[in-house]
Scaffold this motif. Structure first.
Motif, PDB file in Angstrom:
ATOM      1  N   THR A  60       3.193 -11.979  10.270  1.00  0.00           N
ATOM      2  CA  THR A  60       2.104 -12.557   9.505  1.00  0.00           C
ATOM      3  C   THR A  60       1.056 -11.519   9.122  1.00  0.00           C
ATOM      4  O   THR A  60       0.378 -11.660   8.108  1.00  0.00           O
ATOM      5  N   HIS A  61       0.911 -10.468   9.931  1.00  0.00           N
ATOM      6  CA  HIS A  61      -0.117  -9.462   9.678  1.00  0.00           C
ATOM      7  C   HIS A  61       0.039  -8.817   8.308  1.00  0.00           C
ATOM      8  O   HIS A  61      -0.931  -8.383   7.698  1.00  0.00           O
ATOM      9  N   LEU A  94       4.464  -1.845  10.048  1.00  0.00           N
ATOM     10  CA  LEU A  94       4.174  -2.392  11.379  1.00  0.00           C
ATOM     11  C   LEU A  94       5.222  -3.439  11.720  1.00  0.00           C
ATOM     12  O   LEU A  94       5.500  -4.331  10.911  1.00  0.00           O
ATOM     13  N   PRO A  95       5.837  -3.371  12.907  1.00  0.00           N
ATOM     14  CA  PRO A  95       6.896  -4.333  13.239  1.00  0.00           C
ATOM     15  C   PRO A  95       6.318  -5.712  13.508  1.00  0.00           C
ATOM     16  O   PRO A  95       5.113  -5.855  13.794  1.00  0.00           O
ATOM     17  N   PRO A  96       7.138  -6.757  13.433  1.00  0.00           N
ATOM     18  CA  PRO A  96       6.666  -8.095  13.838  1.00  0.00           C
ATOM     19  C   PRO A  96       6.356  -8.108  15.324  1.00  0.00           C
ATOM     20  O   PRO A  96       6.987  -7.400  16.110  1.00  0.00           O
ATOM     21  N   VAL A  97       5.358  -8.892  15.716  1.00  0.00           N
ATOM     22  CA  VAL A  97       4.915  -8.934  17.111  1.00  0.00           C
ATOM     23  C   VAL A  97       5.138 -10.326  17.678  1.00  0.00           C
ATOM     24  O   VAL A  97       5.165 -11.326  16.956  1.00  0.00           O
ATOM     25  N   GLY A 144      -6.371 -14.979   4.622  1.00  0.00           N
ATOM     26  CA  GLY A 144      -5.154 -14.727   3.874  1.00  0.00           C
ATOM     27  C   GLY A 144      -3.887 -14.636   4.690  1.00  0.00           C
ATOM     28  O   GLY A 144      -2.849 -14.206   4.173  1.00  0.00           O
ATOM     29  N   PHE A 145      -3.923 -15.043   5.965  1.00  0.00           N
ATOM     30  CA  PHE A 145      -2.720 -14.998   6.807  1.00  0.00           C
ATOM     31  C   PHE A 145      -2.025 -16.354   6.776  1.00  0.00           C
ATOM     32  O   PHE A 145      -2.678 -17.404   6.703  1.00  0.00           O
TER      33      PHE A 145
END
Length: 479
Positions: free
Chosen positions: A153-154, A159-162, A412-413
């Motif tokens: 969502t970031h 950057l990988p998904p967390v 905006g997420f």
């Protein structure tokens, strides 16, 4: 971390818009998780070297020589300025993850799983399960859970998904799966925990004290709900005390005999949903159940709640895919049947980061009524904050072409919204080839339950006798 990510992290905060300001926090979290995992990896490597040296010296250590673990802790604690107990705990967590949860360890190294959640995994499993086979079963199930909760969502490139589940959701999942793999001794552990119930007090500062009551989770929830409803009734009558003060005063009024003026709440029987496979209720399986809010309960407690004469049970119909058959009404207010259906399906608030039990939340139309019908597919439970956030300017509920929903925030997420998985069991008695599926009326179900419990009690008694005889034989042989 690529150049774009580093550039984003280096920007002055005041120059960032809301989206990049918060996305930068995810960048910081990933960097922190990677740094923590690297420190754990250093501990593991130092311990590996000390173990190799110990093996080289021989199986019997020289007198006065530190063990590899003790030497690692001694070496690190002074240099890193950490207490020995903390270093030992971090080393144990890291060693456990490396050996039994390699996928979770890999997520830690990539910064996708923070050290706190990783510690929750290691601590909850290693203190509850010792069988390596059971641990590996847990690892496989937990890996699937963590992968389902990976979120990008970031929106930060590179950057990988967390992992985005809350610590409580993670603990609930671990507790549920531990109960599944340890179903053989779940009844005994619950009986022991129930036998250890009691009342505990602790004196605090400033003339105060704490009173705690240990009981089964359903009874504690009922007590807490009743106090809350009674407190709300007094507040509606003009009482100026806070809800917390009223709950405390009402509880002491009841316990000390001053309860004559305690109001009977409008909902004298608060609702706490328990979702459980029918096979568990019938005694054919020992799959745990799940209370509203996601709290797992062992099969024995689920059956005890089912047998309680004050319990009311409803059968929720499902289609072949396991989805509940949809119900609807033409009015704005959901029917009691629809309410039961939605709160059983969702368990907790629709907001991904909220663990508020569905039975304590309001039912909310995903698409505003009357454009959106009052049907189970258009309703979900929302706590006060989640319900309010949905209607706050800048926040919205979006529907994807595949029919799924997501919460879009002012910054905006976009956060996907999905109902939790339901507890299921595939255990059924073996039937002769060509036999018809089992069908039960209410009377037959009660009779079957009674017969199954009688047989189980008889088998337990026989097992106890065999165990006693075996123990006596061993004692005589040893003597």
């Amino acid at each position: 971390m690529d150049a774009a990510v580093e550039e984003l992290a280096a920007l002055e905060l005041a120059a960032l818009d809301d989206h990049d300001l918060l996305a930068g926090g995810v960048v910081d979290g990933v960097a922190e998780a990677r740094a923590g995992a690297r420190r754990w990896a250093r501990l593991v490597e130092l311990h590996r070297r000390r173990e190799a040296e110990a093996r080289a010296r021989g199986a019997v250590a020289r007198q006065g020589t530190l063990t590899p673990r003790a030497e690692t802790v001694t070496e690190v604690s002074a240099l890193w300025g950490l207490a020995e107990q903390r270093v030992r705990h971090e080393l144990n967590v890291a060693l456990f993850l490396v050996q039994y949860f390699p996928e979770a360890w890999a997520l830690c190294q990539a910064g996708q799983l923070d050290c706190y959640r990783a510690s929750v995994v290691a601590d909850q499993v290693r203190h509850a399960v010792s069988d390596p086979v059971q641990i590996r079963v847990l690892a496989a199930r937990l890996t699937d859970f963590l992968r389902r909760h990976l979120s990008a969502t970031h929106g930060v490139a590179g950057l990988p998904p967390v992992v985005g589940c809350t610590p409580k959701q993670l603990r609930n999942k671990l507790s549920y799966e531990i109960k599944r793999v340890r179903s053989a001794d779940a009844e005994e552990r619950h009986r022991q925990a129930y036998a250890d119930r009691g009342v505990r007090t602790a004196e605090l500062e400033d003339g105060m004290a704490h009173l705690g009551i240990t009981a089964t989770v359903d009874q504690v929830r009922l007590a807490e709900h009743r106090l809350t409803h009674a407190a709300r009734q007094l507040r509606s009558q003009g009482d100026q005390r806070t809800m917390a003060q009223l709950r405390s005063d009402l509880a002491l009024d009841l316990l000390t005999g001053r309860g004559a003026g305690v109001p009977t709440p409008a909902y004298a029987r608060p609702v706490i949903n328990l979702t459980v496979p029918i096979q568990t209720v019938m005694g054919l399986a020992d799959e745990p159940g799940v209370l509203s809010g996601g709290t797992p309960v062992p099969a024995g407690l689920a059956r005890a709640i089912a047998a309680d004469p004050d319990s009311t049970w409803y059968r929720m119909l499902t289609d072949p895919a396991g989805q509940m058959v949809e119900l609807s009404t033409t009015s704005y207010r959901p029917t009691a049947t629809i309410w039961r259906h939605v709160t059983a399906q969702w368990v907790a608030c629709f907001e991904p980061s909220c663990d508020a039990p569905a039975t304590q939340a309001e039912l909310d139309h995903r698409i505003r009524w009357p454009e959106g019908e009052t049907r189970t597919g258009n309703l979900w439970p929302g706590c006060k904050r989640g319900h309010t956030a949905k209607h706050t300017p800048g926040f919205s509920i979006e529907q994807a072409p595949d029919g799924s929903f997501a919460l879009r925030t002012r910054a905006g997420f976009t956060h996907p919204i999905t109902p939790p998985a339901q507890p299921v069991s595939e255990v059924w008695p073996d039937l002769p080839q060509g036999a018809q599926p089992i069908q039960f009326c209410a009377t037959e179900l009660v009779e079957a339950l009674t017969d199954i419990r009688d047989r189980r009690d008889q088998e337990i008694a026989q097992d106890d006798e065999l165990a006693w005889e075996h123990g006596t034989l061993l004692a005589s042989l040893i003597a």
